[in-house]
Design a protein around this motif. Structure first.
Motif, short mmCIF file in Angstrom:
data_model
loop_
_atom_site.label_atom_id
_atom_site.label_comp_id
_atom_site.label_asym_id
_atom_site.label_seq_id
_atom_site.Cartn_x
_atom_site.Cartn_y
_atom_site.Cartn_z
N THR A 263 3.48 -2.75 4.21
CA THR A 263 3.69 -4.09 3.67
C THR A 263 2.82 -5.07 4.44
O THR A 263 2.17 -4.71 5.43
N LEU A 264 2.85 -6.30 4.03
CA LEU A 264 2.09 -7.34 4.72
C LEU A 264 2.48 -7.39 6.20
O LEU A 264 1.62 -7.57 7.07
N PRO B 171 -3.36 0.10 -2.95
CA PRO B 171 -2.52 -1.02 -3.37
C PRO B 171 -1.81 -0.68 -4.68
O PRO B 171 -2.43 -0.18 -5.62
N HIS C 255 0.86 -1.19 0.00
CA HIS C 255 0.00 0.00 0.00
C HIS C 255 0.89 1.23 0.00
O HIS C 255 1.84 1.31 0.79
N LEU D 94 0.61 -4.72 8.17
CA LEU D 94 -0.85 -4.76 8.14
C LEU D 94 -1.42 -5.21 9.48
O LEU D 94 -2.41 -4.67 9.97
N MET E 47 -2.98 -7.97 0.61
CA MET E 47 -2.85 -6.51 0.53
C MET E 47 -3.95 -5.91 -0.35
O MET E 47 -4.51 -4.86 -0.04
#
Length: 154
Positions: free
Chosen positions: A75-76, A57, A52, A79, A109
């Motif tokens: 990033t993941l 995204p 993001h 999150l 994402m």
């Protein structure tokens, strides 16, 4: 010609000295040592590199690092946490989606950004939002169940 570029990654200020046209993916993985996002196709076609940028995204394999200057990259890893996963991450666990795990970054994402703006999506809307992402393990039906579950979790 290298340039200093400063941006926030998962809430932390980061500065890299890179060619400003270098893909953001390389700065995240090579310069900052992150294990996600992943390099998939390098052509913005699979989604494994999705992050993001200020909440939207993007495919980091084709986004120049200079585009992140002064902005927030999530990033993941940013999150959610193992103790407090994002609803999409929790739904993936509950639905036992992961197989090889390589593509998960892009799917989660993308779904997280979509669900932030679409609280009660139909299955067709979910399918449309996830168009273009690739999973070679074939867990597409489990992914759909997980995104539906995440929408219900809120």
């Amino acid at each position: 010609m290298s340039t200093r570029i400063t941006f926030r990654v998962d809430g932390q200020d980061q500065t890299v000295t890179v060619d400003p046209d270098m893909p953001l993916l390389y700065a995240l993985r090579d310069d900052l040592g992150m294990s996600n996002p992943h390099f998939g196709c390098g052509l913005a076609q699979c989604g494994a590199c999705t992050v993001h940028l200020d909440g939207a995204p993007i495919r980091s394999c084709v986004t120049p690092t200079s585009a992140a200057e002064g902005r927030q990259v999530t990033t993941l890893a940013g999150l959610g946490t193992p103790e407090h996963p994002h609803p999409v991450q929790q739904a993936y666990i509950d639905e036992q989606v992961p197989q090889c795990g390589y593509c998960i970054n892009g799917w989660i994402m993308t779904a997280a950004a979509f669900l932030r703006d679409n609280r009660n999506p139909s299955e067709d809307q979910i399918r449309e939002a996830l168009t273009g992402l690739k999973c070679r393990c074939g867990t597409h039906m489990a992914i759909l169940r997980a995104v539906k579950r995440a929408a219900a979790i809120g």
